[in-house]
Scaffold this active site. Structure first.
Site, PDB file in Angstrom:
ATOM      1  CB  SER A 202      -0.953  -0.031   1.198  1.00  0.00           C
ATOM      2  OG  SER A 202      -1.951   0.963   1.081  1.00  0.00           O
ATOM      3  CG  ASP A 482      -5.988  -2.860  -4.020  1.00  0.00           C
ATOM      4  OD1 ASP A 482      -6.788  -2.191  -3.337  1.00  0.00           O
ATOM      5  OD2 ASP A 482      -4.756  -2.864  -3.829  1.00  0.00           O
TER       6      ASP A 482
END
Length: 554
Positions: A202, A482
């Site tokens: 991330s 995602d």
């Protein structure tokens, strides 16, 4: 700030009730409303800590025993010699597979925007353990400055937060890699004399990629998992990817419900009964009301292939939307009828007539969000975002101020409705850039030494490569569904690439956020797509290491 063990319990309790992967992610997705929810849960957590501490310590005792906390001294400012303050950066080490003199690598995982304790499962059975076992290396979790216990300042004012930026954090990692001395290991494992593989997921995934660009002599290889290397001020694509990836019936229910809500909010006569239906009659501003309706959407990012860490919250929410209320269930086939078919409509007080999906949405919000408002507080006090005083507490326990500061200064990602009002959306048109970004002014007034810019300086991130960031021995790994993929090199707006050993470029099918970071002790027990990506990661890291040669000594 809570002591170490209490902080860990607080994280466990917060994440157990949260609909999103972390506190930072909730704030990222919901903006000022996310801070309200953080504050409500923070208050509730304090009352539960003492009750849960014993159970937590019993469950996670291995973390304290096998991976004891270690500390590394860092300068508060790497670039101004006139500032002499230092702080202790926390880290943990896995030496299960280390053998002296063999030349194995150091696998370091960047802790990112949360406590490093949250990353310890990756040191035990996750990606750090997997790669360390395959290469005979040492595994490390390195906590990010300001997060967890790596506290550099006495409060979280605008001035105190000015050292929380990309350059300082990258310099921390470089200094650590160059100078760390691991307890119990006599061998010098510092970079560049030892090959270091830098991993992050991330935000930390972007940092892993950035480290390979900024410090190529220290970072031999890097793996950027769900790395958000494209910073942007407006990030409406987050919720749009969820809209597209979710089961079509559920996505349609949400989309049509939000369109109904927007239409009713624009009608002064019907706006109040609509809010009352959701238990929010006293909430003054329509954008505050609309932002609360985003809260179940965050459960999408909380999905994980490992049920020990994942959440079924999004699927549960979808299921709850489709159930006919008591009485309507007697109508055969009512669930299959088109939205707002006369048989699905319910008349309510105040002249409100809505599809039963709206009733179910309201029920979920009342049970899962409104219920968190204490009885001695008003709805406006709990969920209103226009009282600046709610965001002025600068004590160290106000951890929401950390990532939000990074959002306001360098990263952006204000999650709004799509810019085209005719575009399909599961987010209300009341969610605008002005609404999502107003917290930057509310929470961070100008200091004596630093002023938060009017809008984040995303160029500071994107100049390092943006969608096109690339280097030999830099792996890009993302999840197909995602909601952060549009901010990664696998974005639909980025150029496609060839997947090679030297520059791996991999998309995990049906995966959400950094799915490769979790792992089982026995890889054979993992789902096929996870077992495959782990096998490919082991392969390219081993191939990278075959080409490593120690630098020549001057």
């Amino acid at each position: 700030m809570l002591p170490v063990s209490l902080t860990a319990v607080a994280v466990v309790l917060f994440n157990a009730g949260a609909g999103i992967a972390s506190a930072a992610d909730r704030i990222r997705a919901l903006g000022p409303q996310g801070v309200n929810l953080w504050q409500l849960e923070h208050k509730a957590t304090k009352s539960k800590v003492d009750i849960s501490l014993q159970d937590y310590q019993a469950q996670d005792g291995f973390r304290n025993e096998e991976f004891p906390v270690q500390w590394f001294e860092q300068p508060l400012d790497h670039f101004d010699d006139g500032i002499t303050e230092t702080f202790k950066q926390r880290y943990w080490v896995n030496t299960r597979h280390y053998k002296p003199g063999v030349g194995g690598p150091v696998i370091v995982l960047d802790g990112g925007e949360t406590s490093g304790e949250d990353r310890l499962p990756f040191l035990d059975t996750g990606i750090v353990e997997i790669l360390a076992r395959a290469t005979g290396g040492v595994g490390v979790v390195l906590e990010h400055r300001y997060y967890g216990e790596s506290i550099a300042v006495k409060n979280l004012t605008t001035d105190s937060l000015r050292f929380l930026n990309n350059d300082q954090a990258a310099a921390d990692s470089a200094n650590f890699m160059s100078n760390v001395k691991f307890s119990g290991i006599d061998e010098d494992l510092t970079a560049p004399g030892t090959p270091w593989i830098y991993y992050g997921g991330s935000y930390a995934g972007a940092r892993a990629a950035h480290m390979k660009i900024l410090y190529p002599d220290l970072v031999y290889g890097a793996i950027s998992s769900s790395g958000v290397t494209h910073a942007t001020i407006v990030y409406w694509e987050y919720f749009d990817l969820i809209r597209q990836a979710a089961e079509s019936k559920c996505s349609g229910h949400i989309q049509k419900s939000i369109a109904t809500v927007d239409r009713l909010l624009s009608n002064r006569r019907l706006a109040h009964p609509l809010k009352a239906l959701f238990g929010l009659a006293e909430l003054e501003h329509n954008d505050d009301f609309a932002s609360i309706l985003e809260s179940p959407l965050g459960y999408w990012q909380a999905k994980c292939w490992d049920p020990a860490f994942g959440s079924t919250g999004f699927d549960d929410f979808c299921e709850s939307l489709s159930k006919p209320p008591f009485g309507l269930g007697l109508v055969e086939g009512i669930e299959a009828l088109e939205y707002e078919h006369p048989a699905r409509m319910v008349s309510l007080p105040g002249g409100l007539t809505v599809d039963f999906t709206i009733l179910n949405y309201a029920k979920w919000i009342k049970e899962n969000v409104v219920s968190s408002c204490p009885k001695d507080s008003t709805i406006e006090e709990c969920f209103g975002t226009y009282d600046d005083s709610k965001y002025t507490n600068t004590s160290l326990d106000q951890e929401w101020r950390l990532w939000m500061f990074q959002v306001c200064t360098q990263w952006g990602y204000f999650m709004t409705a799509p810019p085209d009002p005719t575009y399909p959306s599961i987010v209300s048109q009341y969610i605008t850039l002005a609404y999502e970004s107003k917290l930057c002014k509310q929470a961070y007034p100008p200091g004596d030494y630093f002023k938060v810019p009017a809008m984040p300086n995303v160029t500071a991130v994107n100049v390092l490569g943006d969608f096109d960031i690339a280097a030999d021995r830099l792996a890009i790994i993302d999840g197909e569904v995602d909601p952060w993929r549009p901010a990664t090199p696998h974005s639909d707006d980025a150029e496609d690439r060839e997947d090679t050993i030297l520059q791996p470029f991999k998309l995990i099918p049906n995966a959400v956020h950094h799915y490769d970071e979790w792992g089982y002790k026995h890889l054979a027990d993992e789902p096929e797509e996870i077992r495959q990506i782990h096998g490919e990661m082991i392969l390219f890291v081993i191939e990278w290491l075959k080409d490593w040669t120690p630098p020549k000594k001057e």
